[in-house]
Design an enzyme around this catalytic site. Structure first.
Site, PDB file in Angstrom:
ATOM      1  N   SER A   7       0.847  -1.201   0.000  1.00  0.00           N
ATOM      2  CA  SER A   7       0.000   0.000   0.000  1.00  0.00           C
ATOM      3  C   SER A   7       0.880   1.247   0.000  1.00  0.00           C
ATOM      4  CB  SER A   7      -0.883   0.006   1.243  1.00  0.00           C
ATOM      5  OG  SER A   7      -1.348   1.321   1.471  1.00  0.00           O
ATOM      6  N   HIS A  32      -1.381  -1.376  -4.174  1.00  0.00           N
ATOM      7  CA  HIS A  32      -2.603  -0.991  -3.461  1.00  0.00           C
ATOM      8  C   HIS A  32      -2.609   0.524  -3.253  1.00  0.00           C
ATOM      9  CE1 HIS A  32      -6.034  -1.972  -0.822  1.00  0.00           C
ATOM     10  NE2 HIS A  32      -5.585  -1.010  -0.023  1.00  0.00           N
ATOM     11  N   ASP A  34      -4.641   3.618  -1.782  1.00  0.00           N
ATOM     12  CA  ASP A  34      -5.675   3.966  -0.807  1.00  0.00           C
ATOM     13  C   ASP A  34      -6.210   5.365  -1.054  1.00  0.00           C
ATOM     14  OD1 ASP A  34      -5.923   1.686   0.991  1.00  0.00           O
ATOM     15  OD2 ASP A  34      -3.825   2.074   1.494  1.00  0.00           O
ATOM     16  N   MET A  36      -8.803   8.180   0.041  1.00  0.00           N
ATOM     17  CA  MET A  36      -9.608   8.589   1.207  1.00  0.00           C
ATOM     18  C   MET A  36     -10.119  10.002   0.992  1.00  0.00           C
ATOM     19  SD  MET A  36      -7.293   7.153   4.323  1.00  0.00           S
ATOM     20  CE  MET A  36      -6.431   5.577   4.229  1.00  0.00           C
ATOM     21  N   HIS A  65      -8.388   1.136  -3.761  1.00  0.00           N
ATOM     22  CA  HIS A  65      -9.279   0.918  -2.618  1.00  0.00           C
ATOM     23  C   HIS A  65      -9.947   2.253  -2.293  1.00  0.00           C
ATOM     24  CE1 HIS A  65      -9.439  -0.156   1.986  1.00  0.00           C
ATOM     25  NE2 HIS A  65     -10.645  -0.073   1.441  1.00  0.00           N
ATOM     26  N   MET A  67     -12.047   4.513  -0.299  1.00  0.00           N
ATOM     27  CA  MET A  67     -12.670   4.742   1.010  1.00  0.00           C
ATOM     28  C   MET A  67     -13.338   6.099   0.943  1.00  0.00           C
ATOM     29  SD  MET A  67      -9.517   3.228   3.215  1.00  0.00           S
ATOM     30  CE  MET A  67      -8.419   3.375   1.820  1.00  0.00           C
ATOM     31  N   MET A 136     -11.453  -5.825   5.830  1.00  0.00           N
ATOM     32  CA  MET A 136     -10.576  -4.918   6.582  1.00  0.00           C
ATOM     33  C   MET A 136     -10.241  -5.559   7.926  1.00  0.00           C
ATOM     34  SD  MET A 136      -9.991  -2.331   4.643  1.00  0.00           S
ATOM     35  CE  MET A 136      -8.969  -1.494   5.869  1.00  0.00           C
ATOM     36  N   GLY A 141      -8.708   4.142   7.360  1.00  0.00           N
ATOM     37  CA  GLY A 141      -8.447   5.568   7.579  1.00  0.00           C
ATOM     38  C   GLY A 141      -6.980   5.907   7.749  1.00  0.00           C
ATOM     39  N   GLY A 143      -2.715   4.208   8.056  1.00  0.00           N
ATOM     40  CA  GLY A 143      -1.761   3.113   8.046  1.00  0.00           C
ATOM     41  C   GLY A 143      -1.232   2.892   9.449  1.00  0.00           C
ATOM     42  N   GLY A 144      -0.572   1.767   9.636  1.00  0.00           N
ATOM     43  CA  GLY A 144       0.132   1.523  10.896  1.00  0.00           C
ATOM     44  C   GLY A 144      -0.737   1.208  12.091  1.00  0.00           C
ATOM     45  N   ASP A 174      -6.599  -6.379   4.639  1.00  0.00           N
ATOM     46  CA  ASP A 174      -5.932  -5.077   4.657  1.00  0.00           C
ATOM     47  C   ASP A 174      -5.961  -4.494   6.065  1.00  0.00           C
ATOM     48  OD1 ASP A 174      -5.010  -2.521   4.096  1.00  0.00           O
ATOM     49  OD2 ASP A 174      -6.703  -1.947   2.837  1.00  0.00           O
ATOM     50  N   GLY A 175      -4.768  -4.218   6.594  1.00  0.00           N
ATOM     51  CA  GLY A 175      -4.668  -3.542   7.882  1.00  0.00           C
ATOM     52  C   GLY A 175      -3.904  -4.360   8.908  1.00  0.00           C
ATOM     53  N   GLY A 176      -2.762  -3.840   9.323  1.00  0.00           N
ATOM     54  CA  GLY A 176      -1.977  -4.515  10.355  1.00  0.00           C
ATOM     55  C   GLY A 176      -1.349  -5.824   9.903  1.00  0.00           C
ATOM     56  N   GLY A 196       1.116  -1.898   4.188  1.00  0.00           N
ATOM     57  CA  GLY A 196       1.690  -0.570   4.007  1.00  0.00           C
ATOM     58  C   GLY A 196       2.932  -0.404   4.840  1.00  0.00           C
ATOM     59  N   SER A 197       2.742  -0.248   6.155  1.00  0.00           N
ATOM     60  CA  SER A 197       3.895   0.029   7.019  1.00  0.00           C
ATOM     61  C   SER A 197       4.885  -1.134   7.048  1.00  0.00           C
ATOM     62  CB  SER A 197       3.432   0.406   8.429  1.00  0.00           C
ATOM     63  OG  SER A 197       2.469  -0.492   8.894  1.00  0.00           O
TER      64      SER A 197
HETATM   65  C1  DX5 Z   1      -6.146   1.608   5.849  1.00  0.00           C
HETATM   66  C2  DX5 Z   1      -5.750   1.318   4.431  1.00  0.00           C
HETATM   67  C3  DX5 Z   1      -4.654   0.355   4.337  1.00  0.00           C
HETATM   68  C4  DX5 Z   1      -3.360   0.819   4.944  1.00  0.00           C
HETATM   69  C5  DX5 Z   1      -2.754  -0.381   5.596  1.00  0.00           C
HETATM   70  O1  DX5 Z   1      -7.301   2.341   5.865  1.00  0.00           O
HETATM   71  O2  DX5 Z   1      -6.844   0.807   3.695  1.00  0.00           O
HETATM   72  O3  DX5 Z   1      -4.438  -0.105   3.002  1.00  0.00           O
HETATM   73  O4  DX5 Z   1      -2.445   1.360   4.042  1.00  0.00           O
HETATM   74  O5  DX5 Z   1      -1.663   0.026   6.332  1.00  0.00           O
HETATM   75  P1  DX5 Z   1      -0.887  -0.967   7.307  1.00  0.00           P
HETATM   76  O6  DX5 Z   1      -0.441  -2.122   6.454  1.00  0.00           O
HETATM   77  O7  DX5 Z   1       0.233  -0.133   7.796  1.00  0.00           O
HETATM   78  O8  DX5 Z   1      -1.860  -1.385   8.348  1.00  0.00           O
HETATM   79 ZN    ZN Z   2      -6.385  -0.174   1.736  1.00  0.00          ZN
END
Ligand code: DX5
Ligand code: ZN
Length: 217
Positions: A7, A32, A34, A36, A65, A67, A136, A141, A143-144, A174-176, A196-197
């Site tokens: 991401s 990916h 994101d 928003m 993605h 959002m 999700m 909303g 990352g990290g 997606d997420g964590g 992402g992170s």
């Molecule tokens: C969160 C995003 C994710 C985000 C994930 O709302 O949809 O794609 O980048 O970030 P990590 O992998 O750091 O949780």
């Molecule tokens: Zn995402």
């Protein structure tokens, strides 16, 4: 075969294409992106202009993605900019079947995303029409954030439904997602891991892609 979707939310935006190239060279399959809007989620990120700018320089599957509220207003812009896959949130669509049909008619793959609190039955009746479901594993909303393990049984359930019904649907999470959580989601049935992170937030993107792939085995 597990696919990785770095991401760009956690990339260095002052050197975005360099980071994207590193992820591509490391063998990541999806990019990916994101999107928003500050309404569906509290944060504001990027729009079709960035997708269009990256498109000529990258061969990965562009996974947008969205959002955003009223995604139907912007789907065509993202596809024209180069999105291969457009994922909308079930929670953001009053007429989800219509939005999924719109994505398909415009020639892209259609994904539907669910927040951690939204049950699978919210999308049961559109499953025959979608190419991907994104579960999700954090509240969207930022990352990290910390992985929410309570989503694991939901991944299991969706995996079972897809298998039992014989749907041709990819299951994305997606997420964590990081080397510690990857194996858990893969064991539950996830096939595409967004990170992402754990990829762009590290000092070495290539090593991070390899580590994540190893830990998902
Ligand atoms: C969160 C995003 C994710 C985000 C994930 O709302 O949809 O794609 O980048 O970030 P990590 O992998 O750091 O949780
Ligand atoms: Zn995402």
């Amino acid at each position: 075969m597990i696919k990785l979707a770095p991401s760009i939310l956690s990339a260095d935006f002052s050197r975005l294409i360099d980071d994207v190239h590193k992820a591509e060279q490391a063998g990541a399959e999806y990019l990916h992106i994101d999107v928003m809007d500050g309404r569906f989620v509290p944060n504001i990120t990027i729009g079709p202009l960035v997708v269009k700018a990256l498109r000529p320089h990258c061969g990965m599957v562009f996974d947008c993605h969205l959002m955003i509220v009223e995604p139907e207003k912007y789907i065509e812009d993202f596809i024209q900019a180069g999105a291969d896959l457009v994922t909308v949130h079930a929670e953001a669509c009053t007429h989800l079947h219509r939005v999924v049909s719109q994505i398909k008619e415009l020639g892209a793959k259609a994904g539907v995303a669910l927040n951690p609190a939204t049950p699978i039955n919210a999308i049961e009746h559109v499953l025959p029409f979608v190419d991907l479901v994104l579960l999700m594993t954090v509240n969207p909303g930022y990352g990290g954030q910390k992985f929410i393990p309570q989503v694991i049984p939901k991944i299991n359930s969706l995996h079972e439904i897809i298998n039992n019904k014989g749907y041709n649907i990819e299951l994305q999470v997606d997420g964590g997602i990081n080397p510690a959580t990857a194996k858990q989601v893969v064991d539950a049935g996830a096939e595409i891991l967004v990170a992402g992170s754990a990829i762009f937030g590290t000092g070495n993107i290539e090593t991070a892609v390899n580590d994540l792939r190893q830990s998902a085995k």
